[in-house]
Design an enzyme around this catalytic site. Structure first.
Site, PDB file in Angstrom:
ATOM      1  N   LYS A 111     -42.146  36.318  -7.726  1.00  0.00           N
ATOM      2  CA  LYS A 111     -42.539  35.973  -9.087  1.00  0.00           C
ATOM      3  C   LYS A 111     -41.415  36.142 -10.096  1.00  0.00           C
ATOM      4  CE  LYS A 111     -47.419  36.054  -8.741  1.00  0.00           C
ATOM      5  NZ  LYS A 111     -48.710  36.343  -9.319  1.00  0.00           N
ATOM      6  N   LYS A 192     -51.134  26.871   1.093  1.00  0.00           N
ATOM      7  CA  LYS A 192     -52.525  27.246   0.823  1.00  0.00           C
ATOM      8  C   LYS A 192     -52.999  26.674  -0.507  1.00  0.00           C
ATOM      9  CE  LYS A 192     -52.166  31.659  -1.505  1.00  0.00           C
ATOM     10  NZ  LYS A 192     -52.597  33.023  -1.648  1.00  0.00           N
ATOM     11  N   LYS A 195     -54.260  27.477  -7.542  1.00  0.00           N
ATOM     12  CA  LYS A 195     -54.451  26.791  -8.814  1.00  0.00           C
ATOM     13  C   LYS A 195     -53.146  26.257  -9.362  1.00  0.00           C
ATOM     14  CE  LYS A 195     -55.307  31.507  -9.861  1.00  0.00           C
ATOM     15  NZ  LYS A 195     -56.387  32.444  -9.843  1.00  0.00           N
TER      16      LYS A 195
END
Ligand code: AMP
Ligand code: TRP
Length: 326
Positions: A111, A192, A195
């Site tokens: 991240k 996967k 969103k």
């Protein structure tokens, strides 16, 4: 009864992967466990956010959790930011974890890579997560594979703290559903469903209307063969549809394939199963969303229940650390 604890961040919309991979296990675990579920709004502050959107998303996620079947009477459902115990305990967790341990967390690496603003909170995120878990004398933490490393850290912190300051924390265990529970993106079946990563067409959002769901399945990527067969390695798209159809109808993917000859029929059957699965959830959600005051009442009740567990744990922590009592 063993205690389970899990948390979910109020960022973005809840999708079918969240439901099949996590939330429906949370619902099932309420029967034989004492369940504590938390909307982790403080974790959403680790990256830049919009305050109005956070407010909306936090309440909406709580409503969605109730809509999928989390029972706020039987279980404890609350918002992390309602309890000061979490942030206070997080400081203790930071002081019990090693800098090197936090630096090895792969989620931080993923991240922070390429972001222009990396907050200190993003780095210490897993310490707050450890506080969430350890405050509740948690035995089991149902999470996806991506969270395994964070639960390991919480275990290491618990063991270390107990060794240094005497028996204080229950050492928790991760409960990770089998690999088949991973729902893949409909457009890019090798990643996967999420969103953010796959784009709008690849994810079924729990609030998508039936026409949208049908459209997304119709456009789902399959392969250049014609045979409907469960084989995730060579037929990822078709296998993902079979997994979803199976999960939505309570069968194995291979059983779900029986009697379906054509890709078009598979897509239609899967869309129909998902529409039926989501219809009652959406109805319930819209009822709850119409009465935000009722949601706030449920969340206040949840915060009281959560505090009655977390506060004595924190007192024990403070005492064992040698902090003067207040
Ligand atoms: P996230 O949306 O990443 O905050 O995840 C919330 C929960 O849903 C976590 O327990 C994840 O492991 C789970 N989850 C997220 N995406 C998927 C997916 N595509 N398939 C299965 N489980 C998922
Ligand atoms: N970090 C988890 C995620 O990104 C969310 C989370 C926060 C959590 N605190 C938790 C999960 C405690 C389980 C237990 O999905």
């Amino acid at each position: 009864m063993a205690r389970v604890f899990s948390g979910i961040k109020p960022t973005g919309s809840v999708h079918l992967g969240n439901l099949l991979g996590a939330l429906r296990h949370w619902v099932a675990m309420q029967d034989e466990h004492q369940a504590v579920y938390c909307v982790v709004d403080l974790h959403a502050l680790t990256v830049p956010h919009d305050p109005d959107e956070l407010r909306r998303a936090t309440r909406s996620l709580a409503q969605m959790l109730v809509a999928v079947g989390i029972d706020p009477e039987r279980s404890t459902l609350f918002v992390q930011g309602h309890l000061t115990e979490h942030t206070e305990c997080a400081w203790v967790m930071e002081c019990t974890s090693a800098f090197g341990e936090l630096r090895r967390m792969t989620q931080f690496k993923d991240k922070s890579d390429g972001s222009d603003f990396v907050s200190g909170g993003l780095f210490t995120y897993p310490a707050l997560q450890a506080a969430d878990i350890l405050l509740y004398d948690t035995d089991q933490v149902p999470v996806g594979e991506d969270q395994r490393q964070h639960i390991e850290l919480a275990r290491d912190i618990a063991v270390r703290f107990n060794g240094r300051y005497g028996d204080t924390f229950v050492v928790p265990e991760a409960v990770i559903p089998p690999a088949g529970a991973r729902v893949m993106d409909l457009q890019y079946p090798e990643i996967k469903m999420s969103k953010s990563d796959g784009g709008e067409q690849g994810a079924i959002l729990l609030l998508d209307d039936p026409a949208m769901i049908a459209k997304k399945f119709k456009r789902a990527v399959t392969d250049s063969e014609t045979e409907v067969r469960f084989d995730p390695t060579s037929k990822p798209g078709v296998s993902n549809l079979l997994s979803i159809l199976g999960a939505a109808t309570g069968q194995s993917p291979a059983t779900a394939a029986v009697g379906i000859e054509r890709y078009g029929d598979l897509k239609a059957a899967t869309a129909e199963a998902v529409i039926s699965l989501l219809r009652p959830i959406q109805d319930r959600y819209h009822e709850l969303a119409a009465d935000p005051a009722e949601t706030d009442r449920l969340l206040a009740m949840g915060a009281d229940k959560a505090r009655s567990i977390a506060s004595p744990t924190l007192d024990r922590v403070r005492d064992n650390l040698g902090l003067l009592s207040r």
